[in-house]
Design an enzyme around this catalytic site. Structure first.
Site: not given
Ligand code: F6P
Length: 343
Positions: A10, A72, A102, A124, A126, A128, A170
């Protein structure tokens, strides 16, 4: 040196700042910069690399998205995709900088293990990735959530409503937790610390009983529906690559309907969705993207492959790709407890 750069997975605000940092340093040192279009897809099929010029990276530090494009792409389907990528890197490039989350870094690690000259960059929103305190895009997403909550507060207060706000995230709740903290959320629900429907209703009832006629509830899209008394669909695994289209589960709508069923609350839902990924990067994202991008260039130019610059405290350090290629970094208990103090 022919230094390739790609952005995979993304997009996120700050990618162009990282590409610019890598490019400006490469041009300064007399290297070639090859922009790979559309992430791994640009190496798995026909080689989609083209020479970038200094003009291509002028004025992009504050530009959202990625000038290289991204898709993706599942390198294991069809089988053999990874081998194609390995061959393309060996044939066309002396170094490859792979900017991504990741999934991207797992592939970068796989390539590096086979001797490919690959360096990663952590991205990301996110936030994470294991082994780094920061990933490109996170601050921009958090800022969008905070601004959105500010806006929702005024209308929630006017109408005495419960506003349910669904954020990205996510597998982890970094965006929900930090965006919620910054925006003054009255309840934050994240995958790391699930709470039951009874606890949610009790919290809203208690707030109302002490005179708070409205509430802002932030929920991360990745929350397990079963924790809210729902049922997880078996079809999830077929959604997108790695089942990333969690937004289609509609956890915000689901939660709002359960609160509504309880009665006594007027509820509205806002799904922030890709607004969190679009637009200009914040200054913070531009600065860190520039710092990790520059460190990735330095590593590539020095032949330090199989490595990724990570953020530790206020410093950028070089770590092996193995550090970030597995698992997810979760919101720690003490940080969530701090958020909960303000519920
Ligand atoms: O992994 C980053 C992320 O933004 C997640 O928070 C979200 O679930 C996903 O990407 C959305 O992906 P897409 O843009 O493919 O729908």
């Amino acid at each position: 040196m022919r230094i390739g750069v790609l952005t995979a997975g993304g997009d996120a605000p700050g990618l162009n700042a990282a590409i610019r940092a890598i490019g400006q340093l490469a041009f300064r040192d007399g290297h070639e910069l090859i922009g790979i279009a559309n992430g791994w897809a640009g190496l798995a099929g026909e080689f989609a690399g083209h020479d970038l010029t200094p003009a291509d990276i002028v004025g992009v530090v504050g530009l959202g998205g990625t000038l290289l494009g991204t898709v993706r792409y599942n390198l294991d389907n069809p089988a053999g995709g990874r081998e194609h990528v390995l061959t393309a890197v060996e044939e066309h490039l002396d170094a490859l900088v792979a900017i991504g989350g990741d999934g991207t870094q797992r592939i970068a690690h796989w390539l590096a293990e086979r001797g490919a000259p690959v360096v990663g960059v952590p991205k990301t929103l996110d936030n994470d990735l294991v082994g780094t305190d920061y990933c490109i895009g996170f601050d921009s997403a958090v800022s969008l959530v905070a601004e959105s909550l500010d806006r929702l507060h005024t209308t929630a207060a006017s109408h005495h409503r419960v506003m349910v706000v669904e954020t990205m995230g996510r597998s982890t709740g970094w965006v929900a937790a930090m965006g919620g903290l910054a925006g003054g959320a009255d309840l934050i629900i994240i995958p790391e610390f699930p709470i039951t429907m009874d606890e949610i209703i009790a919290h809203l009832v208690k707030r109302r009983s002490v005179g708070n006629a409205f509430s802002i509830v932030v929920i991360a899209e990745g929350i397990n529906l079963e924790s809210l008394g729902g049922v997880e669909s078996d079809e999830l695994s077929s959604e997108g690559v790695d089942g990333v289209r969690l937004a289609t589960r509609g956890v915000g709508q689901f939660l709002a309907a359960r609160i509504d069923e309880h009665g006594g609350f007027e509820v509205r839902t806002t799904v922030l969705g890709h607004l969190q990924r679009g637009g200009s990067p914040t200054a913070y994202d531009r600065i860190w993207a520039t710092r990790v991008g520059a460190a990735a260039y330095d590593a590539a130019a020095a032949g330090k492959f199989g490595m990724i610059p990570v953020v530790r405290g206020s410093e950028v350090e070089l770590a092996p790709l193995t550090t970030v290629a597995t698992g997810q970094r979760q919101v720690p208990r003490e940080l969530y407890d701090l958020c909960a103090v303000f519920f």
